[in-house]
Design a protein around this motif. Structure first.
Motif, mmCIF file in Angstrom:
data_model
loop_
_atom_site.group_PDB
_atom_site.id
_atom_site.type_symbol
_atom_site.label_atom_id
_atom_site.label_comp_id
_atom_site.label_asym_id
_atom_site.label_seq_id
_atom_site.Cartn_x
_atom_site.Cartn_y
_atom_site.Cartn_z
ATOM 1 N N GLU A 160 -128.108 21.970 -21.390
ATOM 2 C CA GLU A 160 -126.982 22.299 -20.533
ATOM 3 C C GLU A 160 -125.660 22.033 -21.238
ATOM 4 O O GLU A 160 -125.541 21.103 -22.039
ATOM 5 N N SER A 161 -124.701 22.881 -20.931
ATOM 6 C CA SER A 161 -123.346 22.703 -21.441
ATOM 7 C C SER A 161 -122.357 22.905 -20.296
ATOM 8 O O SER A 161 -121.292 23.478 -20.461
ATOM 9 N N VAL A 162 -122.753 22.439 -19.108
ATOM 10 C CA VAL A 162 -121.948 22.649 -17.906
ATOM 11 C C VAL A 162 -120.945 21.528 -17.677
ATOM 12 O O VAL A 162 -120.130 21.599 -16.767
ATOM 13 N N CYS A 163 -121.002 20.482 -18.509
ATOM 14 C CA CYS A 163 -120.124 19.340 -18.320
ATOM 15 C C CYS A 163 -119.060 19.317 -19.417
ATOM 16 O O CYS A 163 -119.371 19.421 -20.608
ATOM 17 N N ASP A 164 -117.799 19.154 -19.022
ATOM 18 C CA ASP A 164 -116.708 19.113 -19.995
ATOM 19 C C ASP A 164 -116.685 17.815 -20.791
ATOM 20 O O ASP A 164 -116.008 17.719 -21.813
ATOM 21 N N VAL A 194 -120.589 22.576 -9.388
ATOM 22 C CA VAL A 194 -120.042 23.922 -9.544
ATOM 23 C C VAL A 194 -118.637 24.029 -8.951
ATOM 24 O O VAL A 194 -117.855 24.892 -9.349
ATOM 25 N N THR A 195 -118.319 23.190 -7.976
ATOM 26 C CA THR A 195 -116.963 23.085 -7.453
ATOM 27 C C THR A 195 -116.676 21.614 -7.215
ATOM 28 O O THR A 195 -117.553 20.756 -7.404
ATOM 29 N N LEU A 196 -115.465 21.302 -6.768
ATOM 30 C CA LEU A 196 -115.116 19.907 -6.510
ATOM 31 C C LEU A 196 -115.950 19.306 -5.396
ATOM 32 O O LEU A 196 -116.146 18.089 -5.338
ATOM 33 N N ARG A 197 -116.463 20.139 -4.518
ATOM 34 C CA ARG A 197 -117.167 19.623 -3.348
ATOM 35 C C ARG A 197 -118.593 20.133 -3.209
ATOM 36 O O ARG A 197 -119.216 19.943 -2.160
ATOM 37 N N SER A 198 -119.121 20.770 -4.217
ATOM 38 C CA SER A 198 -120.493 21.274 -4.118
ATOM 39 C C SER A 198 -121.172 21.251 -5.472
ATOM 40 O O SER A 198 -120.522 21.187 -6.516
ATOM 41 N N GLY A 249 -136.339 24.789 -5.118
ATOM 42 C CA GLY A 249 -134.936 25.132 -5.305
ATOM 43 C C GLY A 249 -134.832 26.370 -6.190
ATOM 44 O O GLY A 249 -135.812 27.088 -6.392
ATOM 45 N N PRO A 250 -133.636 26.636 -6.701
ATOM 46 C CA PRO A 250 -132.420 25.811 -6.634
ATOM 47 C C PRO A 250 -131.727 25.900 -5.276
ATOM 48 O O PRO A 250 -131.837 26.913 -4.577
ATOM 49 N N PHE A 251 -131.024 24.820 -4.935
ATOM 50 C CA PHE A 251 -130.266 24.753 -3.700
ATOM 51 C C PHE A 251 -128.783 24.584 -4.017
ATOM 52 O O PHE A 251 -128.428 23.947 -5.005
ATOM 53 N N GLN A 252 -127.945 25.136 -3.165
ATOM 54 C CA GLN A 252 -126.535 24.810 -3.216
ATOM 55 C C GLN A 252 -126.295 23.696 -2.211
ATOM 56 O O GLN A 252 -126.723 23.780 -1.056
ATOM 57 N N CYS A 253 -125.609 22.631 -2.645
ATOM 58 C CA CYS A 253 -125.497 21.418 -1.844
ATOM 59 C C CYS A 253 -124.049 20.989 -1.711
ATOM 60 O O CYS A 253 -123.209 21.291 -2.559
ATOM 61 N N MET A 294 -117.731 25.373 -13.626
ATOM 62 C CA MET A 294 -118.350 26.698 -13.588
ATOM 63 C C MET A 294 -117.756 27.597 -12.512
ATOM 64 O O MET A 294 -118.108 28.764 -12.408
ATOM 65 N N GLY A 295 -116.861 27.038 -11.691
ATOM 66 C CA GLY A 295 -116.320 27.859 -10.626
ATOM 67 C C GLY A 295 -117.305 27.971 -9.484
ATOM 68 O O GLY A 295 -118.400 27.434 -9.518
ATOM 69 N N ASN A 296 -116.916 28.679 -8.430
ATOM 70 C CA ASN A 296 -117.788 28.785 -7.276
ATOM 71 C C ASN A 296 -118.681 30.018 -7.318
ATOM 72 O O ASN A 296 -119.349 30.343 -6.356
#
Length: 254
Positions: free
Chosen positions: A52-56, A137-141, A163-167, A1-3
Motif C-alpha cells: 500500500e502507498s495510501v499513507c502520506d 479515504v476522507t477525514l471522517r471515513s 468486505g470491503p466496507f466503507q466505514c 485518496m479523496g472520497n
C-alpha cells in the motif's frame, strides 16, 4: 485518496492455487495512491500479501503472511507454521506474544492486524486466524476488509474475504462502524504486474506466530465384539477384546 476511488476485485484459479484473489484500490486523482491485496489458497497453503502507498507518512508498505497445513498419520489436516514478514517496523508495530501482530501508521491513516481467534462450543474448540486491514479515504471515513482463515480436518485450509466496507470514524478496529458494503468491479485474472507482485520476494522482519502442531500422544481404545451386562458385582463380560494402541499424532489446536 479523496472520497472517490476505483476498486477492482480479481478472482481466478491456477494449477497451484484453486483460489486466487486480488483486491486493488486506486485513487482516481493520484495513481500512485494504491492498495493491492493478494490472496492465494490451496488445502496446504495460504499466501497473503499487501502493498500500500495510501499513507502520506511513508512510501510503499509491504506485508506478507503464510499459513501451512499438513496431514497427520490419521490423514487429518492440522495447521502448520504461521509466518509473517513485515517490511520494516515502526513504534506503532506491536507483537502480542504468539496471538497477534498489528501496525498503525504514524499519521493513523492505515492499520492492519493479524490475530488468532478461539471460539469454544462445549468441548469443541474452533481456532482461526484473521487478517484485518483499513485505510482512510476522507477525514471522517475509511475502507476496511478482513480475511478469516481456518483449517478443516478433512478439506484443509480455507479463506473467506469479508468486505470491503466503507466505514465511519478512524481506522482503528475497535472504533470501526460499518456503513455500507462496497461492490468492486469484478474481473478475471489481473495484470502481469499484480501477479508478479504476488510472487515477489522482499526483505523485512520475520515473526513466527505459530510453529505448527506439536507431537502429542493419544490412546485409542477399540472394543471388538464386547458385550457388557449388568453393573457392579453383577456385571458380565462376553467376548471382550480390548486393543490399546498408542499413536503419535498432531495436536488439533494451536
Amino acid at each position: 485518496m479523496g472520497n472517490k476511488f476505483i476498486m477492482e476485485l480479481h478472482k481466478w484459479s491456477s494449477a497451484a492455487f484453486p483460489e486466487e484473489y486480488a483486491l486493488v484500490c486506486t485513487s482516481p486523482f493520484d495513481k500512485s495512491k494504491r492498495s493491492i491485496f493478494r490472496l492465494r489458497v490451496n488445502p496446504e497453503m495460504v499466501l497473503l500479501r499487501l502493498a500500500e502507498s495510501v499513507c502520506d507518512h511513508h512510501g510503499v508498505r509491504l506485508f506478507h503472511m503464510e499459513l501451512s497445513a499438513q496431514r497427520d498419520n490419521m490423514d487429518c489436516f492440522n495447521l502448520g507454521k504461521v509466518r509473517v514478514v513485515v517490511d520494516g517496523t515502526s513504534p506503532q508495530t506491536q507483537s502480542k506474544g504468539k496471538d497477534s501482530l498489528s501496525d498503525l501508521c504514524g499519521r493513523k491513516s492505515c492499520f492492519y492486524e493479524v490475530m488468532r481467534k478461539v471460539e469454544s462450543s462445549g468441548s469443541v474448540e474452533r481456532v482461526s486466524w484473521e487478517f484485518f486491514h483499513s485505510y482512510k479515504v476522507t477525514l471522517r471515513s475509511h475502507i476496511r476488509y478482513h480475511v478469516i482463515i481456518e483449517c478443516d480436518k478433512e478439506t484443509g485450509l480455507r479463506a473467506n474475504i469479508r468486505g470491503p466496507f466503507q466505514c465511519d470514524g478512524p481506522v482503528l478496529r475497535a472504533e470501526c462502524v460499518p456503513r455500507s458494503l462496497i461492490q468492486p468491479v469484478l474481473t478475471q485474472e489481473p495484470s502481469k504486474a499484480i501477479r508478479a507482485f504476488a510472487e515477489s520476494e522482499f526483505e523485512g522482519k520475520e515473526y513466527i506466530l505459530f510453529h505448527g502442531a506439536s507431537d502429542k500422544q493419544c490412546v485409542i481404545i477399540d472394543n471388538t465384539r464386547a458385550l457388557f451386562h449388568g453393573h457392579g458385582n453383577a456385571s458380565q463380560y462376553k467376548d471382550c477384546n480390548i486393543i490399546m494402541q498408542t499413536v503419535v499424532g498432531k495436536s488439533l489446536s494451536p
